[in-house]
Design a protein around this motif. Structure first.
Motif, PDB file in Angstrom:
ATOM      1  N   LYS A 153      -3.061  63.135  42.148  1.00 38.47           N
ATOM      2  CA  LYS A 153      -3.837  62.379  41.155  1.00 38.47           C
ATOM      3  C   LYS A 153      -3.311  62.692  39.756  1.00 38.47           C
ATOM      4  O   LYS A 153      -3.005  63.851  39.453  1.00 38.47           O
ATOM      5  CB  LYS A 153      -5.307  62.799  41.278  1.00 38.47           C
ATOM      6  CG  LYS A 153      -6.252  62.003  40.425  1.00 38.47           C
ATOM      7  CD  LYS A 153      -7.687  62.398  40.775  1.00 38.47           C
ATOM      8  CE  LYS A 153      -8.635  61.931  39.689  1.00 38.47           C
ATOM      9  NZ  LYS A 153     -10.018  62.267  40.026  1.00 38.47           N
ATOM     10  N   ILE A 154      -3.230  61.661  38.916  1.00 40.44           N
ATOM     11  CA  ILE A 154      -2.762  61.861  37.537  1.00 40.44           C
ATOM     12  C   ILE A 154      -3.798  61.266  36.580  1.00 40.44           C
ATOM     13  O   ILE A 154      -4.614  60.439  36.997  1.00 40.44           O
ATOM     14  CB  ILE A 154      -1.377  61.206  37.309  1.00 40.44           C
ATOM     15  CG1 ILE A 154      -1.423  59.709  37.663  1.00 40.44           C
ATOM     16  CG2 ILE A 154      -0.287  61.931  38.097  1.00 40.44           C
ATOM     17  CD1 ILE A 154      -0.219  58.930  37.182  1.00 40.44           C
ATOM     18  N   PRO A 155      -3.752  61.644  35.303  1.00 42.99           N
ATOM     19  CA  PRO A 155      -4.739  61.106  34.369  1.00 42.99           C
ATOM     20  C   PRO A 155      -4.572  59.593  34.218  1.00 42.99           C
ATOM     21  O   PRO A 155      -3.443  59.101  34.147  1.00 42.99           O
ATOM     22  CB  PRO A 155      -4.405  61.813  33.047  1.00 42.99           C
ATOM     23  CG  PRO A 155      -3.531  62.964  33.402  1.00 42.99           C
ATOM     24  CD  PRO A 155      -2.844  62.620  34.676  1.00 42.99           C
ATOM     25  N   LYS A 323       1.909  70.195  34.333  1.00 44.98           N
ATOM     26  CA  LYS A 323       2.528  70.846  33.156  1.00 44.98           C
ATOM     27  C   LYS A 323       3.480  69.876  32.459  1.00 44.98           C
ATOM     28  O   LYS A 323       3.568  69.838  31.227  1.00 44.98           O
ATOM     29  CB  LYS A 323       3.317  72.085  33.594  1.00 44.98           C
ATOM     30  CG  LYS A 323       2.453  73.277  33.928  1.00 44.98           C
ATOM     31  CD  LYS A 323       3.353  74.480  34.193  1.00 44.98           C
ATOM     32  CE  LYS A 323       2.555  75.634  34.760  1.00 44.98           C
ATOM     33  NZ  LYS A 323       3.401  76.644  35.387  1.00 44.98           N
ATOM     34  N   LEU A 324       4.222  69.092  33.272  1.00 44.19           N
ATOM     35  CA  LEU A 324       5.150  68.120  32.681  1.00 44.19           C
ATOM     36  C   LEU A 324       4.372  67.067  31.904  1.00 44.19           C
ATOM     37  O   LEU A 324       4.810  66.613  30.838  1.00 44.19           O
ATOM     38  CB  LEU A 324       6.005  67.470  33.778  1.00 44.19           C
ATOM     39  CG  LEU A 324       7.018  68.416  34.446  1.00 44.19           C
ATOM     40  CD1 LEU A 324       7.584  67.803  35.726  1.00 44.19           C
ATOM     41  CD2 LEU A 324       8.153  68.769  33.481  1.00 44.19           C
ATOM     42  N   ILE A 325       3.207  66.682  32.419  1.00 40.50           N
ATOM     43  CA  ILE A 325       2.374  65.696  31.700  1.00 40.50           C
ATOM     44  C   ILE A 325       1.934  66.286  30.355  1.00 40.50           C
ATOM     45  O   ILE A 325       1.971  65.603  29.324  1.00 40.50           O
ATOM     46  CB  ILE A 325       1.173  65.277  32.577  1.00 40.50           C
ATOM     47  CG1 ILE A 325       1.677  64.481  33.796  1.00 40.50           C
ATOM     48  CG2 ILE A 325       0.159  64.461  31.771  1.00 40.50           C
ATOM     49  CD1 ILE A 325       0.612  64.173  34.854  1.00 40.50           C
ATOM     50  N   ASP A 326       1.562  67.551  30.351  1.00 34.90           N
ATOM     51  CA  ASP A 326       1.188  68.209  29.081  1.00 34.90           C
ATOM     52  C   ASP A 326       2.368  68.210  28.113  1.00 34.90           C
ATOM     53  O   ASP A 326       2.202  67.978  26.912  1.00 34.90           O
ATOM     54  CB  ASP A 326       0.746  69.660  29.333  1.00 34.90           C
ATOM     55  CG  ASP A 326      -0.647  69.732  29.954  1.00 34.90           C
ATOM     56  OD1 ASP A 326      -1.365  68.714  29.939  1.00 34.90           O
ATOM     57  OD2 ASP A 326      -0.994  70.815  30.480  1.00 34.90           O
ATOM     58  N   LEU A 327       3.568  68.477  28.626  1.00 35.64           N
ATOM     59  CA  LEU A 327       4.755  68.500  27.759  1.00 35.64           C
ATOM     60  C   LEU A 327       5.045  67.099  27.210  1.00 35.64           C
ATOM     61  O   LEU A 327       5.484  66.947  26.068  1.00 35.64           O
ATOM     62  CB  LEU A 327       5.973  69.022  28.525  1.00 35.64           C
ATOM     63  CG  LEU A 327       5.980  70.524  28.832  1.00 35.64           C
ATOM     64  CD1 LEU A 327       7.115  70.871  29.798  1.00 35.64           C
ATOM     65  CD2 LEU A 327       6.123  71.341  27.544  1.00 35.64           C
ATOM     66  N   TYR A 328       4.800  66.070  28.014  1.00 35.13           N
ATOM     67  CA  TYR A 328       4.978  64.683  27.542  1.00 35.13           C
ATOM     68  C   TYR A 328       3.977  64.391  26.422  1.00 35.13           C
ATOM     69  O   TYR A 328       4.330  63.861  25.366  1.00 35.13           O
ATOM     70  CB  TYR A 328       4.795  63.714  28.715  1.00 35.13           C
ATOM     71  CG  TYR A 328       4.705  62.256  28.322  1.00 35.13           C
ATOM     72  CD1 TYR A 328       5.751  61.613  27.645  1.00 35.13           C
ATOM     73  CD2 TYR A 328       3.574  61.503  28.646  1.00 35.13           C
ATOM     74  CE1 TYR A 328       5.663  60.267  27.301  1.00 35.13           C
ATOM     75  CE2 TYR A 328       3.490  60.162  28.301  1.00 35.13           C
ATOM     76  CZ  TYR A 328       4.524  59.552  27.630  1.00 35.13           C
ATOM     77  OH  TYR A 328       4.434  58.225  27.296  1.00 35.13           O
ATOM     78  N   ARG A 329       2.732  64.787  26.653  1.00 35.28           N
ATOM     79  CA  ARG A 329       1.693  64.521  25.644  1.00 35.28           C
ATOM     80  C   ARG A 329       1.987  65.252  24.338  1.00 35.28           C
ATOM     81  O   ARG A 329       1.653  64.790  23.261  1.00 35.28           O
ATOM     82  CB  ARG A 329       0.338  64.966  26.172  1.00 35.28           C
ATOM     83  CG  ARG A 329      -0.219  63.999  27.194  1.00 35.28           C
ATOM     84  CD  ARG A 329      -1.473  64.593  27.751  1.00 35.28           C
ATOM     85  NE  ARG A 329      -2.278  63.651  28.480  1.00 35.28           N
ATOM     86  CZ  ARG A 329      -3.113  64.017  29.449  1.00 35.28           C
ATOM     87  NH1 ARG A 329      -3.234  65.280  29.786  1.00 35.28           N
ATOM     88  NH2 ARG A 329      -3.832  63.120  30.063  1.00 35.28           N
ATOM     89  N   ALA A 330       2.615  66.427  24.468  1.00 34.03           N
ATOM     90  CA  ALA A 330       2.938  67.215  23.269  1.00 34.03           C
ATOM     91  C   ALA A 330       4.194  66.696  22.577  1.00 34.03           C
ATOM     92  O   ALA A 330       4.593  67.201  21.525  1.00 34.03           O
ATOM     93  CB  ALA A 330       3.125  68.681  23.662  1.00 34.03           C
TER      94      ALA A 330
END
Ligand code: COD
Ligand code: ZN
Length: 367
Positions: A153-155, A323-330
């Motif tokens: 599941k992803i946001p 974690k990769l999604i967090d890095l994308y958002r950042a």
């Protein structure tokens, strides 16, 4: 139900878009309505026979979509959830899963080799004949049935065309650098092949804090992409021996880490030859099954060099993809820049032709 899907019937053929029958998900399975499917070279390897695949099969192993239905007992997702299918199924209980190495799970390997779900059957058919699941996920289908163990599941706010790239190109490339090689800050890195996956090895090296990141490719266009992803130096291997050029860039010493993201014996050897003492070469690309690569034993022993491989970024997708999604958002992980072209699903063969011509960083087909 019916779904349009891109089927590979025989090696050497192009993909054939057919209306296939898709069965409802059984216990522990999830029906995904695919939104985007990533155009990766590994599917092309399946088409050329370079990668052995059970056929006929619906290809595609990178994708993102929305859960349409779930079978009995599914608890981690529900209809309407946005998800990424994970192309290496993991059972969660074997030696390798328990050790944090889900990509090495034998259940995943079995699905990969047989083209059937873990119960030994398929959910796809055409005119009553079974059609296989490529890598257990078959993302080049409007609808695909995937075991819950291979659904993440992803946001919901993450654009699905970009999210698709996380499931193969990004996790494979970044993971090879961070999980497999564990590149250290200040180190030197060379990446052979800066296509969709190789560009992610380049950005993985940047994220890991490598000081010198050399990109090697045959095409200047790819090397320009590589600079955007963090390459500090580029080498066009069409213009002379890349090993000599990489060694010259390191004052003759060689690099700490080399990544081969093409799948050719010649470039695997070149990557190894670029290493400094105690350097590590990581092979991401695959060659035909029986290919062997020779390296000088003296350098393995007297220079303590390491030659290894990495599958699925040696990752734990349920930990690494968030974690990769967090890095994308950042703003650290470049996903928007990676998606250089989008094709309607019916143009999937043109998307593969463009990949072969080396025109794109990464493209997706959308449904
Ligand atoms: N020297 C330098 N660069 C080269 C050479 C060469 N001799 N030959 C080709 N290249 C460059 C191309 O110009 C291109 O830029 C790049 O290599 C390859 O990139 P793509 O975009 O065509 O390929 P990717 O990134 O989609 O896939 C690369 C893989 C290595 C992952 C793929 O080819 C592969 O081997 N897949 C099988 C392994 C596997 O299953 N991996 C997990 C799923 S991807
Ligand atoms: Zn791939």
């Amino acid at each position: 139900m019916k779904a349009k899907a891109a089927v590979l019937f025989e090696v050497g053929q192009r993909l054939d878009i057919r209306e296939v029958d898709v069965q409802a998900p059984r216990a522990g399975e999830v029906l995904i309505r695919m939104a985007a499917g990533g155009v990766c070279h590994s599917d092309l390897h399946a088409m050329t026979g370079h990668l052995v695949v059970a056929l006929p099969a619906i290809l595609g192993h990178e994708g993102a979509g929305v859960v349409a239905d779930v079978g009995p007992g599914v608890t981690s997702v529900k209809p309407g959830d946005h998800v990424i299918p994970l192309w290496r199924l993991s059972c969660g209980v074997c030696e390798y899963c328990s050790d944090g190495r889900p990509a090495l799970c034998n259940a995943g390997m079995q699905v990969r080799m047989t083209g059937r779900l873990p119960d030994g059957t398929t959910r796809f058919s055409l005119d009553g004949k079974e059609i296989k699941h490529f890598a257990g996920v078959s993302t080049f289908s409007e609808y695909s049935v995937v075991p819950e163990g291979a659904v993440l599941k992803i946001p919901p706010e993450l654009p699905l065309d970009r999210a698709a790239l996380l499931g193969c190109a990004v996790i494979t490339g970044v993971g090879a650098v961070i999980n497999c090689a564990r590149v250290r800050p200040g180190s030197s890195v060379v990446v052979f092949g800066t296509g969709g996956v190789g560009l992610n090895a380049v950005q993985g090296a940047r994220i890991a804090g490598a000081e010198k990141i050399v990109a090697v490719d045959l095409l200047d266009r790819k090397l320009e992409f590589a600079k955007k992803f963090g390459a500090t130096h580029t080498v066009n291997a069409a213009q002379g021996d890349p090993v000599a050029q990489v060694r010259a860039l390191t004052g003759g010493r060689g690099v700490d880490y080399a990544f081969e993201v093409i799948g050719l014996p010649k470039t695997i050897r070149q990557a190894y030859d670029c290493l400094a003492k105690r350097g590590m070469a990581v092979v991401v690309g695959v060659t035909p099954m029986t290919t062997e690569v020779a390296v000088p034993v003296m350098s393995l022993v007297f220079e303590e060099r390491v030659l290894t491989g990495s599958i699925y970024g040696s990752s734990r997708p349920r930990i690494d993809i968030p974690k990769l999604i967090d890095l994308y958002r950042a703003g650290t992980l470049k996903l928007d820049e990676l998606l250089t072209r989008t094709y309607p699903f019916k143009e999937i063969n043109e998307a593969y032709a463009a990949l072969e011509r080396g025109e794109v960083a990464r493209s997706v087909v959308t449904f």
